[in-house]
Every structure is written in C-alpha cells, then in structure tokens.
Design a protein around this motif. Sequence first.
Motif, PDB file in Angstrom:
ATOM      1  N   CYS A 296       0.825  -1.205   0.000  1.00  0.00           N
ATOM      2  CA  CYS A 296       0.000   0.000   0.000  1.00  0.00           C
ATOM      3  C   CYS A 296       0.859   1.255   0.000  1.00  0.00           C
ATOM      4  O   CYS A 296       2.049   1.224   0.286  1.00  0.00           O
ATOM      5  CB  CYS A 296      -0.880   0.042   1.267  1.00  0.00           C
ATOM      6  SG  CYS A 296      -1.917  -1.404   1.537  1.00  0.00           S
TER       7      CYS A 296
ATOM      8  N   LYS B 223     -13.399  14.293   3.897  1.00  0.00           N
ATOM      9  CA  LYS B 223     -14.239  13.786   2.818  1.00  0.00           C
ATOM     10  C   LYS B 223     -14.837  14.978   2.074  1.00  0.00           C
ATOM     11  O   LYS B 223     -15.148  16.001   2.665  1.00  0.00           O
ATOM     12  CB  LYS B 223     -15.356  12.920   3.392  1.00  0.00           C
ATOM     13  CG  LYS B 223     -14.887  11.628   4.028  1.00  0.00           C
ATOM     14  CD  LYS B 223     -16.056  10.850   4.621  1.00  0.00           C
ATOM     15  CE  LYS B 223     -17.038  10.397   3.549  1.00  0.00           C
ATOM     16  NZ  LYS B 223     -18.137   9.581   4.128  1.00  0.00           N
TER      17      LYS B 223
ATOM     18  N   ASP C 170     -13.319   8.858   7.954  1.00  0.00           N
ATOM     19  CA  ASP C 170     -13.224   7.859   6.889  1.00  0.00           C
ATOM     20  C   ASP C 170     -12.168   8.236   5.856  1.00  0.00           C
ATOM     21  O   ASP C 170     -11.723   9.386   5.789  1.00  0.00           O
ATOM     22  CB  ASP C 170     -14.584   7.697   6.193  1.00  0.00           C
ATOM     23  CG  ASP C 170     -15.664   7.213   7.141  1.00  0.00           C
ATOM     24  OD1 ASP C 170     -15.394   6.258   7.903  1.00  0.00           O
ATOM     25  OD2 ASP C 170     -16.772   7.793   7.135  1.00  0.00           O
ATOM     26  N   ILE C 171     -11.815   7.265   5.029  1.00  0.00           N
ATOM     27  CA  ILE C 171     -10.901   7.523   3.922  1.00  0.00           C
ATOM     28  C   ILE C 171     -11.687   8.195   2.792  1.00  0.00           C
ATOM     29  O   ILE C 171     -12.766   7.727   2.420  1.00  0.00           O
ATOM     30  CB  ILE C 171     -10.268   6.212   3.419  1.00  0.00           C
ATOM     31  CG1 ILE C 171      -9.409   5.574   4.518  1.00  0.00           C
ATOM     32  CG2 ILE C 171      -9.415   6.461   2.168  1.00  0.00           C
ATOM     33  CD1 ILE C 171      -8.811   4.232   4.143  1.00  0.00           C
TER      34      ILE C 171
ATOM     35  N   GLU D 178     -13.321   9.063  -0.624  1.00  0.00           N
ATOM     36  CA  GLU D 178     -13.716   8.109  -1.660  1.00  0.00           C
ATOM     37  C   GLU D 178     -12.731   8.056  -2.815  1.00  0.00           C
ATOM     38  O   GLU D 178     -12.511   6.996  -3.411  1.00  0.00           O
ATOM     39  CB  GLU D 178     -15.113   8.455  -2.174  1.00  0.00           C
ATOM     40  CG  GLU D 178     -16.215   8.191  -1.152  1.00  0.00           C
ATOM     41  CD  GLU D 178     -17.597   8.476  -1.715  1.00  0.00           C
ATOM     42  OE1 GLU D 178     -17.699   8.744  -2.936  1.00  0.00           O
ATOM     43  OE2 GLU D 178     -18.562   8.425  -0.933  1.00  0.00           O
ATOM     44  N   GLU D 179     -12.110   9.182  -3.149  1.00  0.00           N
ATOM     45  CA  GLU D 179     -11.209   9.181  -4.298  1.00  0.00           C
ATOM     46  C   GLU D 179      -9.949   8.342  -4.056  1.00  0.00           C
ATOM     47  O   GLU D 179      -9.220   8.025  -4.991  1.00  0.00           O
ATOM     48  CB  GLU D 179     -10.841  10.601  -4.694  1.00  0.00           C
ATOM     49  CG  GLU D 179     -10.085  11.390  -3.639  1.00  0.00           C
ATOM     50  CD  GLU D 179     -10.097  12.889  -3.935  1.00  0.00           C
ATOM     51  OE1 GLU D 179      -9.247  13.342  -4.715  1.00  0.00           O
ATOM     52  OE2 GLU D 179     -10.960  13.575  -3.373  1.00  0.00           O
TER      53      GLU D 179
ATOM     54  N   SER E   4     -10.255   5.370  -2.505  1.00  0.00           N
ATOM     55  CA  SER E   4     -10.737   4.001  -2.312  1.00  0.00           C
ATOM     56  C   SER E   4     -10.346   3.074  -3.457  1.00  0.00           C
ATOM     57  O   SER E   4     -10.336   1.850  -3.303  1.00  0.00           O
ATOM     58  CB  SER E   4     -12.259   3.990  -2.150  1.00  0.00           C
ATOM     59  OG  SER E   4     -12.887   4.482  -3.328  1.00  0.00           O
ATOM     60  N   THR E   5     -10.004   3.635  -4.604  1.00  0.00           N
ATOM     61  CA  THR E   5      -9.618   2.805  -5.744  1.00  0.00           C
ATOM     62  C   THR E   5      -8.137   2.445  -5.717  1.00  0.00           C
ATOM     63  O   THR E   5      -7.698   1.590  -6.485  1.00  0.00           O
ATOM     64  CB  THR E   5      -9.936   3.523  -7.067  1.00  0.00           C
ATOM     65  OG1 THR E   5      -9.271   4.791  -7.084  1.00  0.00           O
ATOM     66  CG2 THR E   5     -11.444   3.741  -7.216  1.00  0.00           C
TER      67      THR E   5
ATOM     68  N   GLY F 103      -9.984  -2.057   7.955  1.00  0.00           N
ATOM     69  CA  GLY F 103      -9.449  -2.025   6.603  1.00  0.00           C
ATOM     70  C   GLY F 103      -8.156  -1.235   6.558  1.00  0.00           C
ATOM     71  O   GLY F 103      -7.209  -1.520   7.300  1.00  0.00           O
TER      72      GLY F 103
ATOM     73  N   ARG G  58      -8.021   2.048   7.221  1.00  0.00           N
ATOM     74  CA  ARG G  58      -8.128   3.228   8.095  1.00  0.00           C
ATOM     75  C   ARG G  58      -7.670   2.850   9.493  1.00  0.00           C
ATOM     76  O   ARG G  58      -8.293   2.022  10.177  1.00  0.00           O
ATOM     77  CB  ARG G  58      -9.577   3.736   8.135  1.00  0.00           C
ATOM     78  CG  ARG G  58      -9.740   5.028   8.953  1.00  0.00           C
ATOM     79  CD  ARG G  58      -9.017   6.195   8.298  1.00  0.00           C
ATOM     80  NE  ARG G  58      -9.275   7.465   8.986  1.00  0.00           N
ATOM     81  CZ  ARG G  58      -8.403   8.088   9.772  1.00  0.00           C
ATOM     82  NH1 ARG G  58      -7.209   7.526   9.995  1.00  0.00           N
ATOM     83  NH2 ARG G  58      -8.699   9.243  10.327  1.00  0.00           N
TER      84      ARG G  58
END
Length: 311
Positions: A209, A220, A252-253, A255-256, A258-259, A276, A278
């Motif tokens: 990662c 976010k 949260d992480i 969304e951009e 998340s890929t 996960g 985070r």
Amino acid sequence: MTEATQPRTIICIGDIHGYITKLQNLWSNLSHTIPPSIFSTATIIFLGDYCDRGPKTREVLDFLISLPTRYPNQRHVFLAGNHDFAFAAFLRLLPPPADGSEFSEGWKEYEESEEREGWFKDDGYEEMHLQGRRWSGKIKAKFNVAKGTEYQGSIYDAGPTFQSYGVPHGSADLVKAVPDEHKKFLANLVWVHEEDDVFMNTDNGVKCCKLIAVHAGLEKGVDVNEQMKILKARDTRIPKIQALSGRKNVWDIPEELSTSATIIVSGHHAKLHVEGLRLIIDEGGGYPDKPIAAIVLPSMEIIKDTDVLTK
C-alpha cells in the motif's frame, strides 16, 4: 519471502499528551517485542499531540529530541498534532501566511468564541495565529461536558504544558522558558507524511500500500490533492486545519482514495480503531487512566505502554 526481501517495519505511535512515563514504558515494550535488528532500523512515525493534559511535556520533548542520537539507524517522523500546532503558534514559530496576510485575518471567523474561550491578549498576541491565542487563553467554563473532565486552563488543556516549563498558565514568559532545541523541534514538525510500498498483513495475505500519516485524517468531499498541497506547504492562512483538528469529517478515507490501496493512519480521536486501511491509533486521548498505543506494520500488532511482557 526471504530475509533479504522482508518488508520494512513501520511503527506508528499515538498521542502522548505529556505522559513521559507512558512513553518510556511503550518504547521499552516496543524494543522488547520487536527483534533488535528490526527495531533498530525501523521507521517510527509519531502521530502528534506531544503536549498538554499530562504533566511532563518538557520531558516528552526531551525524549523525542534525543531519539535520532540514541537510535541513529532508525528513521523518525514527527507529525504536528493540533495541540503542538497551537503550542508552536503561541511561541510564534509558525511560518507566516505565504500570501502576505496577517494571522489576525483568521481570527474573524471564530471571533464569537473569543470571550467564552478567553483568548490570549498579552504580549505578542497581535502577531499570533488563532490557535495560539485559544491554546493560551483562559476559558471561563470550568468543566468540559463533552469529555467529562475539568478544563486545565484553556480549551486545549494547556495549563500543564506551561507548568512543565516552570511558568503559570497563560504567561507570556513561556516564550523565554522554552529551550531553543524545543522551539526548533516544534518549528520543524510536518503536517503530513507519505510512504510508498508499505506492507500490511490482511486476511487475504500481505498487501502493498501507500501510507499517508496525518494527525486527524483527510477530509471527505474536499479534493485530496488540494489537501495534500496545503499540508505539505504548511499553509498557515487557514485558522483551523481540519486534517489536524477535525472529527467526523476526517474519520473515513476519502472516496477518491478508495480505488488505490492507501492506508490513512492518524491519532487525535481518543479511539483505537483499525478497519481495513483506516488506522486510528489514539487509545489514550490524554486521559491519565488510558494507555498510549502503537501499531506495527506489516504485522498489524498493537502494542501499549500497559502491556505486561512475559519472558
């Protein structure tokens, strides 16, 4: 995987908040849990909030400053927490706004809180970032309802930090009392840190990662590239930096991200939360009866100052 290709060990240490004994115990537990050859060459990322609440901020900074000399083969990363940012602001160590504006421009957005929080208004306040004034102010309320604790001087509970340097809370004399090496340490804290090719153990095997370490998290709904630009530049035009002091909006992480396999690791939230990619590593939160925690990558092992090791 052969010994020669073993992934790097990265240790992320949560909020310390002036508790030197907890820090010493955690460091001892890390050094006895991780094989010496690995611990001595590990990357250690401190997630911020070294000061306030606990009684020994001065000793905590002495400990952190000593690490590069004591462990020359380790790599040490010291992130700014919102408390450290405010401490540095009070000492006038922050870089000035790059656009030439005055710190006082940032006061306006929050001026309705000035009386309640008792913002600092003594020597040097005119050239002080908002958070420095809040940190050294004298809050009128005595009890923090949200935390269920007594305020220690200011909204930041900065009283013990002043006392650790031998001056009363809110005293302008703190500027003279803080040693130069402590000022240099605070002035050089980074707001964000990135690592490539970080490995972590998962239920589906070892995963490679990218890692982003930042005290509170990334917002976010706000462009990540723009956030990273601001954090890397240490843009002090902003009166309240959400990545250092936010709550729900940075949990949260984004969304951009998340890929792509991107770990977001932070402290700040008075929670130990591993879900996960985070990672929130702040079990202590500055409370006297809660531990300081660390997470070790790639093993994902959680180590605390309260762990009792068996031989």
